[in-house]
Write a protein that holds these residues in place. Structure first.
Motif, PDB file in Angstrom:
ATOM      1  N   GLU A  17     -12.315 -19.155 -62.090  1.00  0.00           N
ATOM      2  CA  GLU A  17     -10.924 -19.245 -60.916  1.00  0.00           C
ATOM      3  C   GLU A  17     -10.382 -20.880 -60.744  1.00  0.00           C
ATOM      4  O   GLU A  17      -9.847 -20.922 -60.433  1.00  0.00           O
ATOM      5  CB  GLU A  17     -11.431 -18.494 -60.270  1.00  0.00           C
ATOM      6  CG  GLU A  17     -11.007 -17.051 -60.743  1.00  0.00           C
ATOM      7  CD  GLU A  17     -10.421 -16.297 -61.619  1.00  0.00           C
ATOM      8  OE1 GLU A  17      -9.244 -17.330 -61.781  1.00  0.00           O
ATOM      9  OE2 GLU A  17     -10.730 -16.061 -62.818  1.00  0.00           O
ATOM     10  N   ARG A  37      -9.664 -23.291 -62.741  1.00  0.00           N
ATOM     11  CA  ARG A  37      -8.299 -22.516 -63.287  1.00  0.00           C
ATOM     12  C   ARG A  37      -7.333 -23.202 -62.517  1.00  0.00           C
ATOM     13  O   ARG A  37      -6.193 -23.368 -62.649  1.00  0.00           O
ATOM     14  CB  ARG A  37      -7.927 -20.856 -63.230  1.00  0.00           C
ATOM     15  CG  ARG A  37      -8.784 -20.008 -64.925  1.00  0.00           C
ATOM     16  CD  ARG A  37      -9.115 -18.731 -65.260  1.00  0.00           C
ATOM     17  NE  ARG A  37      -9.261 -18.164 -65.844  1.00  0.00           N
ATOM     18  CZ  ARG A  37      -9.865 -17.307 -66.335  1.00  0.00           C
ATOM     19  NH1 ARG A  37     -10.287 -16.683 -64.988  1.00  0.00           N
ATOM     20  NH2 ARG A  37     -10.461 -16.705 -66.741  1.00  0.00           N
ATOM     21  N   GLY A  82      -4.517 -25.255 -63.971  1.00  0.00           N
ATOM     22  CA  GLY A  82      -3.330 -24.940 -62.979  1.00  0.00           C
ATOM     23  C   GLY A  82      -2.205 -25.946 -62.564  1.00  0.00           C
ATOM     24  O   GLY A  82      -1.307 -26.646 -62.636  1.00  0.00           O
ATOM     25  N   ARG A 126      -5.621 -26.145 -69.968  1.00  0.00           N
ATOM     26  CA  ARG A 126      -4.998 -24.513 -69.113  1.00  0.00           C
ATOM     27  C   ARG A 126      -6.333 -24.086 -70.659  1.00  0.00           C
ATOM     28  O   ARG A 126      -7.174 -23.013 -70.569  1.00  0.00           O
ATOM     29  CB  ARG A 126      -4.233 -24.296 -69.521  1.00  0.00           C
ATOM     30  CG  ARG A 126      -4.465 -23.057 -68.685  1.00  0.00           C
ATOM     31  CD  ARG A 126      -3.026 -22.562 -67.925  1.00  0.00           C
ATOM     32  NE  ARG A 126      -3.169 -23.205 -66.721  1.00  0.00           N
ATOM     33  CZ  ARG A 126      -1.493 -22.920 -66.396  1.00  0.00           C
ATOM     34  NH1 ARG A 126      -0.474 -21.963 -67.189  1.00  0.00           N
ATOM     35  NH2 ARG A 126      -1.028 -23.497 -65.347  1.00  0.00           N
ATOM     36  N   VAL A 183      -9.954 -24.615 -70.470  1.00  0.00           N
ATOM     37  CA  VAL A 183     -10.279 -24.073 -69.654  1.00  0.00           C
ATOM     38  C   VAL A 183     -10.609 -22.323 -69.944  1.00  0.00           C
ATOM     39  O   VAL A 183     -11.540 -21.990 -69.274  1.00  0.00           O
ATOM     40  CB  VAL A 183     -10.033 -24.086 -68.230  1.00  0.00           C
ATOM     41  CG1 VAL A 183     -10.686 -23.110 -67.406  1.00  0.00           C
ATOM     42  CG2 VAL A 183     -10.299 -25.470 -67.954  1.00  0.00           C
ATOM     43  N   GLU A 184      -9.886 -21.914 -70.673  1.00  0.00           N
ATOM     44  CA  GLU A 184      -9.845 -20.541 -70.821  1.00  0.00           C
ATOM     45  C   GLU A 184     -10.941 -19.861 -72.250  1.00  0.00           C
ATOM     46  O   GLU A 184     -11.724 -18.764 -71.859  1.00  0.00           O
ATOM     47  CB  GLU A 184      -8.377 -19.777 -71.771  1.00  0.00           C
ATOM     48  CG  GLU A 184      -7.124 -19.747 -70.170  1.00  0.00           C
ATOM     49  CD  GLU A 184      -7.606 -19.272 -70.006  1.00  0.00           C
ATOM     50  OE1 GLU A 184      -8.408 -18.045 -69.681  1.00  0.00           O
ATOM     51  OE2 GLU A 184      -7.199 -19.043 -68.186  1.00  0.00           O
TER      52      GLU A 184
END
Length: 440
Positions: free
Chosen positions: A152, A155, A159, A173, A176-177
């Protein structure tokens, strides 16, 4: 938010006190590093993974930083065996095995789990088999919560960075996912057991490469019993603490590159965590005969789709053949966005990078792949060619491979090793495309 604040509370003072403590002498400086390593080890698996990667990048970071962070490869935090030993006994109670003994001190520890040496035997002695040494891998208590909060935080940071136009095209992004999914997969020992079995099957005819074999049914989501692999950690070969000579180091480097290329181009199933702490060098009995490598910790793997694999092979083939403009064109064509205003200029820039690398035949003593990749990323940002996360992950794997190879054999010619495999796959791709064209 609380996790982000926690990281700021921990690491901002570290950053502010670095220069003052360094000026106070060697002892104060050593204390700062002990503090830093302790803070990273207790800040969740994501930061530990980042530290492990940085430790292999001697061409990008100061030697002192790499040396200190290398402790994260095998010296991660541990937990008391008593906290998780009950799960092992519970599992064994439902099988035909009994625990003879287990070492309280782990033989290895990572940010996800730790490994203990143990001996098991059949409950029914008439069944045969006798005692056998095994490795018991146990997930740290509370690591699931820490991993979730670390993701988190990443993210949130990525972000925020997405609002920077040039950074947006690095697919941070998406990366990271993908990292989040890989990290969550690594938390499940059942998935690692399946990965080990698949790797063992892929390399069953390769006597120079081995993997631990899961001992079923001694596998659960948080515990994995596997065959014990003996050998010297590759980290010791790189640090110079072993007595290996130059010829032996070159042989090990060749074996490592060969295994990686086979994973990448033959099996399309790639070990995603190939830092030196996860590779053992197995010497033959008595020192006579060829050496081999044993790969550990197969929780993170990569597998490309058919289209992505064809694109990757074509891109690598263009580099092997010295076609820099072709490599740049493929990067533009495979970019998810179409915002590149001057594809020709981008291709020219990639061509210059490839020409420079091929001119030295990718010999690690002549070039620094990390710098070349950094320049490629800079060109992508400048020309708004969005780099896909799967390409970035392959780049990281190559960078780690280069870091290991540079330490063991700086004369290793990556192009010479890769060319036959890459061109063979390119021919296969072209043949498949000719007879089974992809749908539009």
């Amino acid at each position: 938010a609380l996790r982000l604040v926690r990281h700021m509370v921990v690491f901002v003072p570290l950053a502010l006190l670095y220069v003052p403590l360094r000026l106070c002498g060697v002892r104060a400086h050593d204390f700062w590093w002990q503090w830093a390593i302790f803070s990273i080890e207790n800040s969740g698996p994501a930061l530990v993974k980042l530290g492990q990667w940085a430790a292999t990048r001697g061409d990008m970071f100061p030697a002192e930083l790499c040396k200190k962070l290398s402790q994260l490869h095998s010296g991660a935090r541990t937990h008391k065996l008593s906290l998780t030993e009950g799960e092992l006994h519970s599992m064994l109670s439902h099988t035909n095995y009994r625990l003879v003994c287990i070492d309280a001190a782990p033989i290895g520890s990572g940010c996800i789990a730790q490994v203990h040496r143990a001996i098991i035997a059949p409950k029914n002695e008439k069944a045969g088999g006798g005692e056998r040494q095994i490795a018991v891998k146990i997930v740290h208590p509370g690591v699931h919560t820490a991993a979730k909060t670390d993701i988190e935080v990443l993210r949130f940071v990525t972000g925020a960075l997405e609002y920077v136009p040039r950074v947006r095209f690095l697919s941070l992004r998406e990366s990271v996912e993908e990292f989040a999914s890989l990290l969550h997969v690594q938390l499940d020992m059942r998935i690692e057991a399946a990965n080990l079995e698949r790797f063992s099957s892929n390399f069953e005819n390769n006597k120079y490469v081995s993997f631990p074999k899961p001992i079923r049914p001694l596998v659960s989501s948080t515990l994995l019993c596997e065959t014990l692999q003996e050998g010297e950690p590759l980290a010791e070969w790189m640090s110079g603490t072993c007595t290996a000579n130059t010829a032996q180091k070159r042989e090990v480097a060749r074996l490592g590159v060969s295994a990686f290329l086979e994973m990448c181009f033959t099996h399309n199933f790639i070990h995603g965590d190939l830092h030196p702490g996860n590779i053992l060098v197995v010497s033959p009995p008595g020192g006579n005969g060829p050496m081999s490598l044993s790969f550990l910790d197969a929780g993170i793997t990569s597998e490309l789709s058919t289209v992505d694999r064809q694109n990757f092979v074509s891109l690598f083939a263009a580099i092997v053949q010295g076609d820099g403009r072709g490599a740049g064109r493929l990067m533009v064509e495979n970019s998810r966005t179409r915002e590149c205003a001057d594809p020709g200029a981008f291709c020219d820039g990639i061509a210059r990078l490839v020409d420079s690398a091929v001119g030295h035949k990718l010999r690690l003593e002549k070039i620094q792949a990390g710098n070349i990749l950094a320049q490629a990323f800079a060109l992508a940002c400048m020309h708004k060619v969005k780099i896909e996360s799967n390409f970035a992950n392959v780049c990281i794997a190559i960078m780690v491979l280069e870091g290991v190879g540079r330490e063991l054999d700086p004369t290793l010619d990556i192009l010479e090793a890769a060319a036959p495999v890459v061109l063979r796959n390119l021919v296969r791709n072209n043949f498949a495309t000719a007879f089974h064209p992809a749908a539009p």
